[in-house]
Scaffold this motif. Structure first.
Motif, short mmCIF file in Angstrom:
data_model
loop_
_atom_site.label_atom_id
_atom_site.label_comp_id
_atom_site.label_asym_id
_atom_site.label_seq_id
_atom_site.Cartn_x
_atom_site.Cartn_y
_atom_site.Cartn_z
N ASP A 111 -63.53 3.65 -10.15
CA ASP A 111 -64.78 3.02 -9.72
C ASP A 111 -64.52 1.66 -9.09
N LEU A 112 -63.54 0.95 -9.62
CA LEU A 112 -63.08 -0.33 -9.08
C LEU A 112 -61.56 -0.28 -9.01
N VAL A 113 -60.98 -0.97 -8.04
CA VAL A 113 -59.53 -0.97 -7.89
C VAL A 113 -59.03 -2.41 -7.77
N VAL A 114 -58.22 -2.84 -8.74
CA VAL A 114 -57.67 -4.19 -8.68
C VAL A 114 -56.40 -4.18 -7.82
N GLY A 115 -56.14 -5.31 -7.16
CA GLY A 115 -54.95 -5.42 -6.32
C GLY A 115 -55.17 -5.01 -4.88
N ALA A 116 -56.42 -4.76 -4.48
CA ALA A 116 -56.71 -4.40 -3.10
C ALA A 116 -56.64 -5.64 -2.22
N MET B 198 -49.42 -3.73 -4.03
CA MET B 198 -50.78 -3.93 -3.61
C MET B 198 -51.32 -2.65 -3.01
N TRP B 199 -52.60 -2.34 -3.28
CA TRP B 199 -53.22 -1.16 -2.69
C TRP B 199 -53.65 -1.51 -1.28
N ARG B 200 -52.98 -0.95 -0.27
CA ARG B 200 -53.36 -1.20 1.12
C ARG B 200 -54.59 -0.39 1.50
N ALA B 201 -54.65 0.84 1.02
CA ALA B 201 -55.80 1.69 1.29
C ALA B 201 -56.46 2.01 -0.04
N VAL B 202 -57.76 1.91 -0.09
CA VAL B 202 -58.48 2.09 -1.35
C VAL B 202 -59.44 3.26 -1.22
N ALA B 203 -59.26 4.30 -2.05
CA ALA B 203 -60.20 5.41 -2.09
C ALA B 203 -61.00 5.30 -3.37
N LEU B 204 -62.33 5.33 -3.26
CA LEU B 204 -63.19 5.12 -4.42
C LEU B 204 -64.18 6.27 -4.57
N LYS C 94 -37.75 -19.87 -0.18
CA LYS C 94 -39.16 -20.07 0.08
C LYS C 94 -39.89 -18.73 0.12
N PRO C 95 -41.21 -18.76 -0.01
CA PRO C 95 -42.00 -17.52 0.10
C PRO C 95 -41.76 -16.83 1.44
N ILE C 96 -41.80 -15.51 1.39
CA ILE C 96 -41.57 -14.73 2.61
C ILE C 96 -42.87 -14.46 3.34
N THR C 97 -43.91 -14.10 2.60
CA THR C 97 -45.21 -13.84 3.22
C THR C 97 -46.31 -14.02 2.19
N THR C 98 -47.50 -14.33 2.64
CA THR C 98 -48.65 -14.53 1.76
C THR C 98 -49.29 -13.20 1.41
N VAL C 99 -49.73 -13.08 0.16
CA VAL C 99 -50.36 -11.87 -0.34
C VAL C 99 -51.66 -12.24 -1.05
N ARG C 100 -52.70 -11.45 -0.83
CA ARG C 100 -54.00 -11.69 -1.46
C ARG C 100 -54.40 -10.48 -2.28
N TYR C 101 -54.88 -10.72 -3.51
CA TYR C 101 -55.34 -9.65 -4.38
C TYR C 101 -56.85 -9.70 -4.49
N GLY D 212 -63.26 -10.73 -3.72
CA GLY D 212 -62.17 -11.66 -3.95
C GLY D 212 -61.84 -12.50 -2.74
N PRO D 213 -60.60 -12.99 -2.71
CA PRO D 213 -59.47 -12.66 -3.60
C PRO D 213 -59.55 -13.36 -4.96
N TYR D 214 -58.92 -12.73 -5.96
CA TYR D 214 -58.83 -13.38 -7.26
C TYR D 214 -57.46 -14.05 -7.45
N LEU D 215 -56.53 -13.82 -6.51
CA LEU D 215 -55.25 -14.53 -6.52
C LEU D 215 -54.67 -14.51 -5.11
N VAL D 216 -54.19 -15.65 -4.67
CA VAL D 216 -53.44 -15.74 -3.41
C VAL D 216 -52.03 -16.14 -3.79
N THR D 217 -51.08 -15.28 -3.52
CA THR D 217 -49.70 -15.49 -3.94
C THR D 217 -48.77 -15.21 -2.77
N SER D 218 -47.54 -14.84 -3.05
CA SER D 218 -46.57 -14.62 -1.98
C SER D 218 -45.50 -13.64 -2.41
N THR D 219 -44.86 -13.02 -1.44
CA THR D 219 -43.68 -12.20 -1.67
C THR D 219 -42.47 -13.13 -1.69
#
Length: 249
Positions: free
Chosen positions: A77-82, A1-7, A188-195, A92-99
């Protein structure tokens, strides 16, 4: 996942003016993420993130031949996975998942996180952060193999050089699909992740949110899950709620 996004800065003032070098749109994608982003031999990309990116770009008015991809978010111009929680203008998010944890199919010694205490684990620095916090630096030095991308962990698990891979569930599903019948999800899932999708302005972010809403409503999102996320298709049956609701809702 991109934690920091430069555009690129042109998006601060334009939505459809054509910020790419050829008047198209450049989309930043994440390398080494099977299931989300896979580079094909001909140089094209496929995966769930790509399906989302293509839909959004088309909804914004770009033709397919005007869409290109980069592995460098600073050139996009756009960054997916932020992460919507780690960016000023993230749609978004366009997906809520987990590690989660992936192990060899016949290994019944790992069924939960605490079973990794004395197991060899392969993960990226980001995915392993929760484990290092729990087990400590000595565990990290002894049992953790750090990888630049999750895909690098797959051959290590396949040939027994590591006992588990810790990564986002869609990526693990992509790895599992590359090794049919050899791996399984454990515990079980370890932590929640949002894209989400990083943009360069509030206006563009809102346009991307609207595009995602269209994708959710017309069934394209659900089909993209089925086509790209394999065993997780029965888990992600409903799109996640967008951070900013549509006007009037």
């Amino acid at each position: 996942m991109w934690r920091a996004v430069a555009l690129v800065s042109c998006l601060a003032t334009a939505v459809l003016a054509g910020c790419g070098a050829d008047g198209g749109v450049v989309i930043g994608v994440r390398p080494g993420q099977p299931g989300l982003v896979t580079r094909l031999p001909d140089g094209d990309f496929t995966g769930f993130d790509i399906a989302v990116a293509q839909y959004v770009a088309r909804d914004l008015g770009y033709r397919d031949d005007e869409i290109s991809y980069t592995l460098d978010p600073s050139q996009a111009d756009l960054v997916v996975g932020a992460d919507p929680a780690h960016g000023r203008y993230v749609a978004g998010p366009y997906l809520v998942t987990s590690t989660e944890i992936l192990v060899r199919a016949g290994d019944l010694t790992i069924g939960r996180v605490r079973d990794l205490t004395r197991k060899r684990v392969c993960a990226t620095q980001e995915s392993s952060a929760r484990l290092v916090s729990r087990f400590g630096q000595r565990w990290k030095g002894t049992f953790l193999a750090l990888a630049n991308v999750p895909a690098a962990c797959a051959p290590l698990l396949a040939d027994g050089r590591t006992d588990a891979i810790v990564a986002d569930a869609p990526v693990l599903a992509g790895i599992e699909a590359q090794y049919p019948g050899r791996f399984r999800f454990a515990g079980k899932p370890i932590t929640t992740v949002r894209y989400g999708i990083g943009a360069g302005s509030a206006g563009l972010r809102d346009r991307v949110d609207e595009a995602l809403r269209h994708m959710f409503d017309d069934g394209t999102w659900k089909q993209a899950v089925i086509d790209n996320l394999g065993v997780l298709a029965t888990r992600y049956t409903v799109p996640p709620p967008l951070t900013r609701p549509a006007p009037g809702r």
